[in-house]
Structures are given as structure tokens and as C-alpha cells.
Design a protein around this motif. Structure first.
Motif, PDB file in Angstrom:
ATOM      1  N   LEU A 189     -14.104   8.371  16.103  1.00 23.98           N
ATOM      2  CA  LEU A 189     -15.298   8.090  16.906  1.00 23.98           C
ATOM      3  C   LEU A 189     -16.491   7.858  16.005  1.00 23.98           C
ATOM      4  CD1 LEU A 189     -15.030  10.789  19.709  1.00 23.98           C
ATOM      5  CD2 LEU A 189     -14.758   8.325  19.977  1.00 23.98           C
ATOM      6  N   HIS A 190     -17.325   6.892  16.367  1.00 24.09           N
ATOM      7  CA  HIS A 190     -18.582   6.729  15.659  1.00 24.09           C
ATOM      8  C   HIS A 190     -19.514   7.848  16.113  1.00 24.09           C
ATOM      9  CE1 HIS A 190     -17.218   3.088  13.969  1.00 24.09           C
ATOM     10  NE2 HIS A 190     -16.975   2.565  15.162  1.00 24.09           N
ATOM     11  N   HIS A 191     -20.439   8.180  15.253  1.00 23.56           N
ATOM     12  CA  HIS A 191     -21.311   9.317  15.515  1.00 23.56           C
ATOM     13  C   HIS A 191     -21.926   9.280  16.927  1.00 23.56           C
ATOM     14  CE1 HIS A 191     -23.718  12.705  14.556  1.00 23.56           C
ATOM     15  NE2 HIS A 191     -24.798  12.059  14.951  1.00 23.56           N
ATOM     16  N   GLU A 192     -22.397   8.092  17.315  1.00 27.20           N
ATOM     17  CA  GLU A 192     -23.111   8.018  18.598  1.00 27.20           C
ATOM     18  C   GLU A 192     -22.200   8.228  19.806  1.00 27.20           C
ATOM     19  OE1 GLU A 192     -22.428   3.888  16.933  1.00 27.20           O
ATOM     20  OE2 GLU A 192     -23.098   5.807  16.197  1.00 27.20           O
ATOM     21  N   ALA A 193     -20.867   8.109  19.587  1.00 24.02           N
ATOM     22  CA  ALA A 193     -19.929   8.286  20.705  1.00 24.02           C
ATOM     23  C   ALA A 193     -19.476   9.745  20.833  1.00 24.02           C
ATOM     24  CB  ALA A 193     -18.718   7.386  20.500  1.00 24.02           C
ATOM     25  N   ARG A 194     -19.937  10.607  19.908  1.00 26.11           N
ATOM     26  CA  ARG A 194     -19.426  11.983  19.902  1.00 26.11           C
ATOM     27  C   ARG A 194     -20.374  12.934  20.618  1.00 26.11           C
ATOM     28  NH1 ARG A 194     -17.930  13.338  13.779  1.00 26.11           N
ATOM     29  NH2 ARG A 194     -20.179  13.280  13.721  1.00 26.11           N
ATOM     30  N   ASN A 195     -19.808  13.902  21.332  1.00 25.04           N
ATOM     31  CA  ASN A 195     -20.648  14.942  21.925  1.00 25.04           C
ATOM     32  C   ASN A 195     -20.333  16.296  21.301  1.00 25.04           C
ATOM     33  OD1 ASN A 195     -18.198  15.583  23.001  1.00 25.04           O
ATOM     34  ND2 ASN A 195     -18.891  15.696  25.131  1.00 25.04           N
ATOM     35  N   HIS A 196     -19.555  16.292  20.197  1.00 22.40           N
ATOM     36  CA  HIS A 196     -19.161  17.522  19.516  1.00 22.40           C
ATOM     37  C   HIS A 196     -18.919  17.166  18.065  1.00 22.40           C
ATOM     38  CE1 HIS A 196     -16.630  20.912  18.307  1.00 22.40           C
ATOM     39  NE2 HIS A 196     -17.066  21.546  19.379  1.00 22.40           N
ATOM     40  N   GLN A 197     -19.210  18.105  17.181  1.00 23.94           N
ATOM     41  CA  GLN A 197     -19.093  17.832  15.743  1.00 23.94           C
ATOM     42  C   GLN A 197     -17.697  17.364  15.345  1.00 23.94           C
ATOM     43  OE1 GLN A 197     -19.900  21.245  13.365  1.00 23.94           O
ATOM     44  NE2 GLN A 197     -20.000  20.070  11.471  1.00 23.94           N
ATOM     45  N   THR A 198     -16.666  17.945  15.988  1.00 21.63           N
ATOM     46  CA  THR A 198     -15.291  17.567  15.623  1.00 21.63           C
ATOM     47  C   THR A 198     -14.587  16.878  16.788  1.00 21.63           C
ATOM     48  OG1 THR A 198     -14.412  19.707  16.276  1.00 21.63           O
ATOM     49  CG2 THR A 198     -15.118  19.487  13.985  1.00 21.63           C
ATOM     50  N   ALA A 199     -15.352  16.115  17.564  1.00 20.77           N
ATOM     51  CA  ALA A 199     -14.769  15.469  18.759  1.00 20.77           C
ATOM     52  C   ALA A 199     -13.616  14.540  18.379  1.00 20.77           C
ATOM     53  CB  ALA A 199     -15.843  14.680  19.488  1.00 20.77           C
ATOM     54  N   LYS A 200     -12.555  14.612  19.152  1.00 21.89           N
ATOM     55  CA  LYS A 200     -11.424  13.700  18.989  1.00 21.89           C
ATOM     56  C   LYS A 200     -11.608  12.527  19.944  1.00 21.89           C
ATOM     57  CE  LYS A 200      -9.443  16.411  16.159  1.00 21.89           C
ATOM     58  NZ  LYS A 200     -10.731  17.086  15.943  1.00 21.89           N
ATOM     59  N   PRO A 201     -11.144  11.334  19.575  1.00 19.91           N
ATOM     60  CA  PRO A 201     -11.216  10.231  20.534  1.00 19.91           C
ATOM     61  C   PRO A 201     -10.295  10.536  21.718  1.00 19.91           C
ATOM     62  CG  PRO A 201     -10.649   9.444  18.320  1.00 19.91           C
ATOM     63  CD  PRO A 201     -10.548  10.937  18.293  1.00 19.91           C
ATOM     64  N   PRO A 202     -10.788  10.475  22.947  1.00 14.82           N
ATOM     65  CA  PRO A 202      -9.915  10.751  24.092  1.00 14.82           C
ATOM     66  C   PRO A 202      -8.652   9.891  24.082  1.00 14.82           C
ATOM     67  CG  PRO A 202     -12.192  10.691  24.802  1.00 14.82           C
ATOM     68  CD  PRO A 202     -12.184  10.299  23.361  1.00 14.82           C
ATOM     69  N   GLU A 203      -8.731   8.687  23.498  1.00 18.73           N
ATOM     70  CA  GLU A 203      -7.555   7.800  23.493  1.00 18.73           C
ATOM     71  C   GLU A 203      -6.361   8.421  22.765  1.00 18.73           C
ATOM     72  OE1 GLU A 203      -8.197   3.895  21.798  1.00 18.73           O
ATOM     73  OE2 GLU A 203      -6.035   3.484  21.960  1.00 18.73           O
ATOM     74  N   VAL A 204      -6.630   9.158  21.684  1.00 19.18           N
ATOM     75  CA  VAL A 204      -5.524   9.805  20.956  1.00 19.18           C
ATOM     76  C   VAL A 204      -4.816  10.793  21.886  1.00 19.18           C
ATOM     77  CG1 VAL A 204      -4.957  11.367  19.049  1.00 19.18           C
ATOM     78  CG2 VAL A 204      -6.681   9.586  18.725  1.00 19.18           C
ATOM     79  N   ILE A 205      -5.627  11.581  22.577  1.00 15.04           N
ATOM     80  CA  ILE A 205      -5.055  12.622  23.437  1.00 15.04           C
ATOM     81  C   ILE A 205      -4.413  11.991  24.671  1.00 15.04           C
ATOM     82  CG2 ILE A 205      -5.597  14.725  24.722  1.00 15.04           C
ATOM     83  CD1 ILE A 205      -7.945  15.094  22.688  1.00 15.04           C
ATOM     84  N   GLU A 206      -5.029  10.931  25.169  1.00 18.18           N
ATOM     85  CA  GLU A 206      -4.485  10.231  26.343  1.00 18.18           C
ATOM     86  C   GLU A 206      -3.059   9.755  26.040  1.00 18.18           C
ATOM     87  OE1 GLU A 206      -7.335   7.305  27.612  1.00 18.18           O
ATOM     88  OE2 GLU A 206      -5.892   6.425  29.006  1.00 18.18           O
ATOM     89  N   ARG A 207      -2.881   9.194  24.849  1.00 19.20           N
ATOM     90  CA  ARG A 207      -1.556   8.675  24.507  1.00 19.20           C
ATOM     91  C   ARG A 207      -0.540   9.804  24.364  1.00 19.20           C
ATOM     92  NH1 ARG A 207      -2.711   4.142  20.052  1.00 19.20           N
ATOM     93  NH2 ARG A 207      -0.440   4.010  20.064  1.00 19.20           N
ATOM     94  N   CYS A 208      -0.987  10.954  23.918  1.00 18.09           N
ATOM     95  CA  CYS A 208      -0.089  12.119  23.827  1.00 18.09           C
ATOM     96  C   CYS A 208       0.248  12.645  25.226  1.00 18.09           C
ATOM     97  CB  CYS A 208      -0.744  13.243  23.027  1.00 18.09           C
ATOM     98  SG  CYS A 208      -1.063  12.859  21.301  1.00 18.09           S
ATOM     99  N   LEU A 209      -0.779  12.803  26.048  1.00 14.56           N
ATOM    100  CA  LEU A 209      -0.555  13.396  27.372  1.00 14.56           C
ATOM    101  C   LEU A 209       0.355  12.534  28.231  1.00 14.56           C
ATOM    102  CD1 LEU A 209      -4.084  14.824  28.365  1.00 14.56           C
ATOM    103  CD2 LEU A 209      -2.142  15.995  27.277  1.00 14.56           C
ATOM    104  N   ALA A 210       0.255  11.208  28.073  1.00 14.03           N
ATOM    105  CA  ALA A 210       1.102  10.321  28.882  1.00 14.03           C
ATOM    106  C   ALA A 210       2.584  10.589  28.607  1.00 14.03           C
ATOM    107  CB  ALA A 210       0.757   8.865  28.587  1.00 14.03           C
ATOM    108  N   VAL A 211       2.884  11.103  27.403  1.00 15.10           N
ATOM    109  CA  VAL A 211       4.274  11.399  27.050  1.00 15.10           C
ATOM    110  C   VAL A 211       4.706  12.758  27.622  1.00 15.10           C
ATOM    111  CG1 VAL A 211       5.871  11.807  25.118  1.00 15.10           C
ATOM    112  CG2 VAL A 211       4.100  10.035  24.927  1.00 15.10           C
ATOM    113  N   VAL A 212       3.807  13.732  27.567  1.00 13.26           N
ATOM    114  CA  VAL A 212       4.244  15.121  27.815  1.00 13.26           C
ATOM    115  C   VAL A 212       3.929  15.664  29.205  1.00 13.26           C
ATOM    116  CG1 VAL A 212       4.170  15.727  25.360  1.00 13.26           C
ATOM    117  CG2 VAL A 212       2.129  16.104  26.771  1.00 13.26           C
ATOM    118  N   ALA A 213       3.155  14.928  29.996  1.00 13.00           N
ATOM    119  CA  ALA A 213       2.835  15.454  31.340  1.00 13.00           C
ATOM    120  C   ALA A 213       2.925  14.327  32.366  1.00 13.00           C
ATOM    121  CB  ALA A 213       1.440  16.070  31.350  1.00 13.00           C
TER     122      ALA A 213
END
Ligand SMILES: C[S@@+](CC[C@H](N)C(=O)[O-])C[C@H]1O[C@@H](n2cnc3c(N)ncnc32)[C@H](O)[C@@H]1O
Length: 279
Positions: A189-213
Motif C-alpha cells: 500500500l502507498h502511504h496515503e492508502a494506509r490507515n495503520h502503520q503496518t496495514a496489509k493490502p486487503p487484496e492479499v487477504i481477500e485472495r487468501c480468504l476466498a480459498v479458506v472460507a
């Protein structure tokens, strides 16, 4: 804690609605973020309620050195941790975080349905320490997902470009998408897209969740931060429960999840699957 009531219809309105943890578990609301300690929150959840626990704990998400860890104070407040004075007073090093996450994994094992998944973001240094500790909870180590950030960070030598998600399953894993490899190429994520110092891009997690839930399934994140896991879950039409110890950060997570619309097709699929037609 939860009286399971059968929702009349899981529609877009229900899955997008903020409610109590009980309502989210019952399927009459879509998400809840508690300002709470991870273990306190986990211990209050019922057995076998979640399809996935996907989480990004402090100090395991890259960029922290042992000396930075030694400088951190007071991140962990659970009573069982407080009673171990060495942990708070000596600050949280690798042994401390391994201990905490092993406790979290024990809770994950209890709250996951059979075939459910635990995913834990971590730094490469933590892999040999964390993986066996998490597996000792009874979960089986299924593999690792690599998040390739597509460009190296600052530094020398082999500049760091990836983070790891350790993946565990309860029994034989149940998966919902076979199109995803274990290397995810997603720019950080670019700085301006983050709301947390160590924010992960939701897309990474979205791709994981689509597999496991499954669509409509319940995803839990005990270290919610700015809410990326909740945003990803909501995009996929999944329910979400999160805990975050810092009230200001929890408020930011709620704002981000609220702003995210739900994929109505996924919700429709959850309904077709009869996910809430009496468990
Ligand atoms: C690595 S960040 C999560 C970032 C998140 N994945 C995101 O994308 O925004 C970890 C979060 O865990 C929170 N935290 C630390 N100790 C905690 C605890 N004992 N219980 C709950 N949350 C905690 C921190 O305040 C921090 O916001």
C-alpha cells in the motif's frame, strides 16, 4: 455466550450490518470489531463457530528487529500474560510473541469448524520458531503463502520484498477456490492508502480468504489493526469478527469496514449454499 438463532434470510443488508458478536455468529449481522485483548475476545467465542482465523499479529509482520522488539512496552494486557511478570517487564521478544500466538492458536483450534484454517502473517525470522509452536495447538501446518510486494524495500544485500503467511488447518482442510497459487503478487500500500502503520493490502487477504472460507462464512481476526481482514471479508460477502486492543485503531477499523460494500453475488451464493439454514 451465543444463543444460535436461525436468521430468516442472509441478505446484503444483514451481511453488511454491524451487530453484536452474537448476531454476527447467528448470521443476522455481518461484522463486529471489539476494542479488546485478543485472548479475552477469543475465550468468549463459542466452539466451532468460525471458518477461518486470519490474523496479522504485532511484530510478526516484517520490519522489526530484535532490538526494536525490546523497546516495545505494554502491548499485551491479557491477565494470563500480566501474571507472568517477566513477559511485560522484559518486553516482548520472540519468545513472548511465540507464547502469545501459541495461546491464540489453541483458541483458534477450538473456535474453528472442522476443515477451517488459521493464517498468521509473519516475518521470515519467525517461521522456525512460530510454526512448531502453532502446530502444537493441534492444528496441522498446511503450508505458507508468500506475499510478493513486487518491489524491494529499502536496505542492502537482498532487499526484502516478501512477507509470509503461515497456514494451518483443523483436520483435513476444506477449501473453496482452487485457482490461487501460494505466491501472491500484490504491490504494498502507498502511504496515503494506509490507515495503520503496518496495514496489509486487503487484496492479499481477500485472495487468501476466498480459498479458506465460503461466502457467508465467518472470519475472525484477533489483531485487527486498521481492519484489512474485515474489509476483505466484507468484499467477499463473509461475516467478520475482530478484536483490537487500541481503541483509536479499532475505531479506524470500523470506519474502513463500514465504508466497504459487500459483494451481493457472494451473499447470494452463501444463501444458495444454505449456510444459515439451520446448522
Ligand atoms: C500488525 S498490526 C495489524 C495490522 C492489520 N493487519 C492491518 O492491515 O491494518 C497488529 C495490531 O494488533 C494490535 N494488538 C497488539 N496486541 C494486541 C492484543 N493483545 N490484543 C488485540 N490486539 C492487539 C496492535 O494494536 C496492532 O494494531
Amino acid at each position: 455466550m451465543v444463543a444460535r438463532s436461525k436468521p430468516s434470510l442472509l441478505d446484503g443488508a444483514a451481511i453488511g450490518k454491524e451487530g453484536s458478536p452474537d448476531e454476527v455468529i447467528a448470521g443476522s449481522a455481518g461484522w463486529h470489531v471489539a476494542t479488546a485483548d485478543a485472548l479475552d475476545f477469543a475465550e468468549a467465542l463459542p466452539d466451532a463457530c468460525a471458518h477461518a482465523v486470519w490474523t496479522d499479529p504485532p511484530y510478526c509482520s516484517g520490519g522489526y528487529t530484535e532490538s526494536a522488539k525490546r523497546q516495545a512496552r505494554g502491548m499485551i494486557t491479557h491477565k494470563s500474560v500480566k501474571s507472568m511478570g517477566w513477559f511485560i517487564n522484559d518486553n516482548m521478544g520472540s519468545a513472548g510473541i511465540v507464547w502469545l500466538l501459541r495461546c491464540v492458536a489453541v483458541q483458534a483450534f477450538r473456535i474453528l469448524v472442522d476443515g477451517g484454517s488459521l493464517g498468521v502473517f509473519c516475518d521470515w525470522r519467525m517461521v522456525p520458531l512460530l510454526a512448531p509452536a502453532l502446530e502444537s495447538s493441534g492444528l496441522r501446518w498446511q503450508g505458507m503463502v508468500i506475499w510478493d510486494k513486487r518491489a524491494p524495500a529499502l536496505g542492502t544485500g537482498f532487499r526484502r520484498q516478501h512477507e509470509v503467511v503461515l497456514h494451518f488447518v483443523k483436520g483435513t482442510g476444506v477449501f473453496h477456490d482452487a485457482s490461487t497459487g501460494d505466491v501472491l503478487n500484490v504491490s504494498r500500500l502507498h502511504h496515503e492508502a494506509r490507515n495503520h502503520q503496518t496495514a496489509k493490502p486487503p487484496e492479499v487477504i481477500e485472495r487468501c480468504l476466498a480459498v479458506v472460507a465460503p461466502p457467508g462464512g465467518l472470519v475472525v481476526d484477533f489483531f485487527t489493526g486498521g481492519g484489512s481482514t474485515g474489509v476483505a471479508a466484507r468484499r467477499l460477502g463473509m461475516r467478520f469478527l475482530g478484536s483490537e486492543i487500541d481503541s483509536r485503531i479499532a475505531a479506524r477499523a470500523r470506519e474502513a469496514i463500514r465504508a466497504q460494500s459487500t459483494d451481493a453475488r457472494r451473499v447470494g451464493k452463501a444463501h444458495q449454499l444454505g449456510l444459515f439454514d439451520g446448522e
